[in-house]
Motif scaffolding. Structure first.
Motif, PDB file in Angstrom:
ATOM      1  N   HIS A   1       9.622   1.622  -4.452  1.00 20.16           N
ATOM      2  CA  HIS A   1       9.260   3.037  -4.466  1.00 20.16           C
ATOM      3  C   HIS A   1      10.493   3.930  -4.427  1.00 20.16           C
ATOM      4  O   HIS A   1      10.536   4.969  -5.087  1.00 20.16           O
ATOM      5  CB  HIS A   1       8.332   3.361  -3.288  1.00 20.16           C
ATOM      6  CG  HIS A   1       6.893   3.023  -3.544  1.00 20.16           C
ATOM      7  ND1 HIS A   1       6.404   1.739  -3.491  1.00 20.16           N
ATOM      8  CD2 HIS A   1       5.838   3.819  -3.877  1.00 20.16           C
ATOM      9  CE1 HIS A   1       5.114   1.752  -3.758  1.00 20.16           C
ATOM     10  NE2 HIS A   1       4.744   2.992  -3.999  1.00 20.16           N
TER      11      HIS A   1
ATOM     12  N   PRO B   1       1.950  -3.552   2.129  1.00 26.86           N
ATOM     13  CA  PRO B   1       3.340  -3.406   1.681  1.00 26.86           C
ATOM     14  C   PRO B   1       4.276  -4.323   2.443  1.00 26.86           C
ATOM     15  O   PRO B   1       3.961  -4.844   3.511  1.00 26.86           O
ATOM     16  CB  PRO B   1       3.636  -1.942   1.988  1.00 26.86           C
ATOM     17  CG  PRO B   1       2.809  -1.669   3.207  1.00 26.86           C
ATOM     18  CD  PRO B   1       1.556  -2.486   3.046  1.00 26.86           C
ATOM     19  N   ASN B   2       5.459  -4.496   1.907  1.00 25.23           N
ATOM     20  CA  ASN B   2       6.534  -5.176   2.607  1.00 25.23           C
ATOM     21  C   ASN B   2       7.821  -4.415   2.306  1.00 25.23           C
ATOM     22  O   ASN B   2       7.786  -3.358   1.673  1.00 25.23           O
ATOM     23  CB  ASN B   2       6.636  -6.642   2.171  1.00 25.23           C
ATOM     24  CG  ASN B   2       6.710  -6.787   0.660  1.00 25.23           C
ATOM     25  OD1 ASN B   2       7.381  -6.005  -0.022  1.00 25.23           O
ATOM     26  ND2 ASN B   2       6.011  -7.786   0.130  1.00 25.23           N
TER      27      ASN B   2
ATOM     28  N   TRP C   1       1.875   3.763   4.930  1.00 27.59           N
ATOM     29  CA  TRP C   1       0.886   2.868   4.333  1.00 27.59           C
ATOM     30  C   TRP C   1      -0.183   2.519   5.355  1.00 27.59           C
ATOM     31  O   TRP C   1       0.082   2.376   6.544  1.00 27.59           O
ATOM     32  CB  TRP C   1       1.537   1.586   3.835  1.00 27.59           C
ATOM     33  CG  TRP C   1       2.054   1.667   2.433  1.00 27.59           C
ATOM     34  CD1 TRP C   1       1.421   1.251   1.298  1.00 27.59           C
ATOM     35  CD2 TRP C   1       3.321   2.203   2.008  1.00 27.59           C
ATOM     36  NE1 TRP C   1       2.214   1.504   0.200  1.00 27.59           N
ATOM     37  CE2 TRP C   1       3.380   2.085   0.604  1.00 27.59           C
ATOM     38  CE3 TRP C   1       4.401   2.776   2.678  1.00 27.59           C
ATOM     39  CZ2 TRP C   1       4.469   2.507  -0.146  1.00 27.59           C
ATOM     40  CZ3 TRP C   1       5.488   3.198   1.954  1.00 27.59           C
ATOM     41  CH2 TRP C   1       5.524   3.065   0.558  1.00 27.59           C
TER      42      TRP C   1
ATOM     43  N   ASP D   1      -2.597  -0.118  -3.262  1.00 33.42           N
ATOM     44  CA  ASP D   1      -1.526  -1.031  -3.662  1.00 33.42           C
ATOM     45  C   ASP D   1      -1.331  -2.178  -2.683  1.00 33.42           C
ATOM     46  O   ASP D   1      -0.360  -2.917  -2.757  1.00 33.42           O
ATOM     47  CB  ASP D   1      -0.202  -0.282  -3.863  1.00 33.42           C
ATOM     48  CG  ASP D   1       0.152   0.612  -2.697  1.00 33.42           C
ATOM     49  OD1 ASP D   1      -0.627   0.659  -1.729  1.00 33.42           O
ATOM     50  OD2 ASP D   1       1.205   1.269  -2.753  1.00 33.42           O
TER      51      ASP D   1
ATOM     52  N   ARG E   1      10.136  -5.016   0.304  1.00 32.17           N
ATOM     53  CA  ARG E   1      10.363  -4.932  -1.134  1.00 32.17           C
ATOM     54  C   ARG E   1       9.579  -3.755  -1.728  1.00 32.17           C
ATOM     55  O   ARG E   1      10.062  -3.070  -2.635  1.00 32.17           O
ATOM     56  CB  ARG E   1       9.932  -6.244  -1.788  1.00 32.17           C
ATOM     57  CG  ARG E   1       9.990  -6.257  -3.306  1.00 32.17           C
ATOM     58  CD  ARG E   1      11.406  -6.091  -3.791  1.00 32.17           C
ATOM     59  NE  ARG E   1      11.473  -6.179  -5.244  1.00 32.17           N
ATOM     60  CZ  ARG E   1      12.500  -5.804  -5.967  1.00 32.17           C
ATOM     61  NH1 ARG E   1      13.572  -5.296  -5.371  1.00 32.17           N
ATOM     62  NH2 ARG E   1      12.488  -5.915  -7.272  1.00 32.17           N
ATOM     63  N   THR E   2       8.396  -3.502  -1.200  1.00 31.25           N
ATOM     64  CA  THR E   2       7.589  -2.369  -1.664  1.00 31.25           C
ATOM     65  C   THR E   2       8.349  -1.065  -1.487  1.00 31.25           C
ATOM     66  O   THR E   2       8.359  -0.208  -2.374  1.00 31.25           O
ATOM     67  CB  THR E   2       6.261  -2.300  -0.887  1.00 31.25           C
ATOM     68  OG1 THR E   2       5.579  -3.546  -0.997  1.00 31.25           O
ATOM     69  CG2 THR E   2       5.365  -1.188  -1.424  1.00 31.25           C
TER      70      THR E   2
END
Length: 237
Positions: A193, A185-186, A176, A182, A188-189
């Motif tokens: 995915h 991100p973290n 990323w 999008d 959780r992202t």
């Protein structure tokens, strides 16, 4: 331009040294057609980590030295570097792997015929998973499955590190960028995915394994094959 071509001819600086100063600074590259302008160049360097270590350096230091040289010669120059990955033990010349990874037209044309042969082999393939890195696609039981760009990049990143557990933080840093649509991100992202990727892999979802508290790992099964031949994905320096 191949590494052999560079090695067998005088360096650019040597050629300029033999020209009058006015000619050296005003000459036009013969490969640039009328109506176009040169905006930079690509230097394909074929050297693996073992060869660099034997020479007393490493790939990161080599990249930095080339970037520094460019900045010294032209302070306003901009540089971008990537390292071409390939599975351990794969054959071929290092420089050819790099040229293919970076989509160099002549190298792609040379391998077009072999790619067509491999496509014919896929048509006759048995049921299972084919992870086609060269064409950026996944084939499940002889049917191409629809993965998003990011889903394939995630799978590919794990495949190229087969057997190694990759942490979520490493996946975020590697896959990323700040400009992604999008957003930032973290962890959780990553989990979202991976869940979507697994759902598309269907009954083969367990090739992407969760290592609890650490991250994810690609585990190859007997019914999984990987096509590396044409264009290994480069990782950024």
């Amino acid at each position: 331009m191949s590494l052999a071509h560079i090695d067998s001819h005088p360096s650019f600086e040597q050629q300029l040294d033999r020209r009058p100063a006015s000619e050296a600074h005003g000459r036009r590259l013969s490969a640039v057609p009328a109506g176009a302008e040169a905006r930079g160049f690509v230097l394909y360097v074929g050297v693996d980590e073992a060869k660099a270590a034997a020479a007393g350096t490493d790939l990161g230091a080599l990249v930095q030295a080339l970037k520094t040289l460019a900045a010294d010669l032209v302070p306003t120059s901009e540089t971008y570097a990537a390292v071409a990955l390939a599975p351990e033990g794969v054959g071929g010349r290092d420089v050819d792997v790099v040229r293919l990874a970076l989509q160099e037209p002549a190298a792609l044309a040379r391998h077009r015929h072999s790619d067509e042969d491999e496509d014919a082999d896929l048509d006759r393939a048995r049921d299972g998973v084919v992870i086609d890195i060269s064409r950026k696609r996944v084939i499940l039981d002889n049917e191409v499955t629809s993965l998003t760009y990011k889903e394939f990049e995630l799978l590919q990143f794990l495949v190229l590190r087969e057997g190694r557990t990759v942490g979520r933080a490493e996946l975020i840093e590697s896959l990323w960028t700040a400009g992604d649509e999008d957003g930032a991100p973290n962890e959780r992202t990553i989990d979202v995915h991976v869940r979507r990727l697994r759902s598309k892999l269907g009954r083969y979802e367990d090739i992407v394994r969760t290592v609890r508290g650490v991250g994810y790992r690609f585990d190859r099964h007997a019914d999984v094959s990987i096509r590396h031949a044409s264009t290994p994905s480069p990782d950024l320096f």
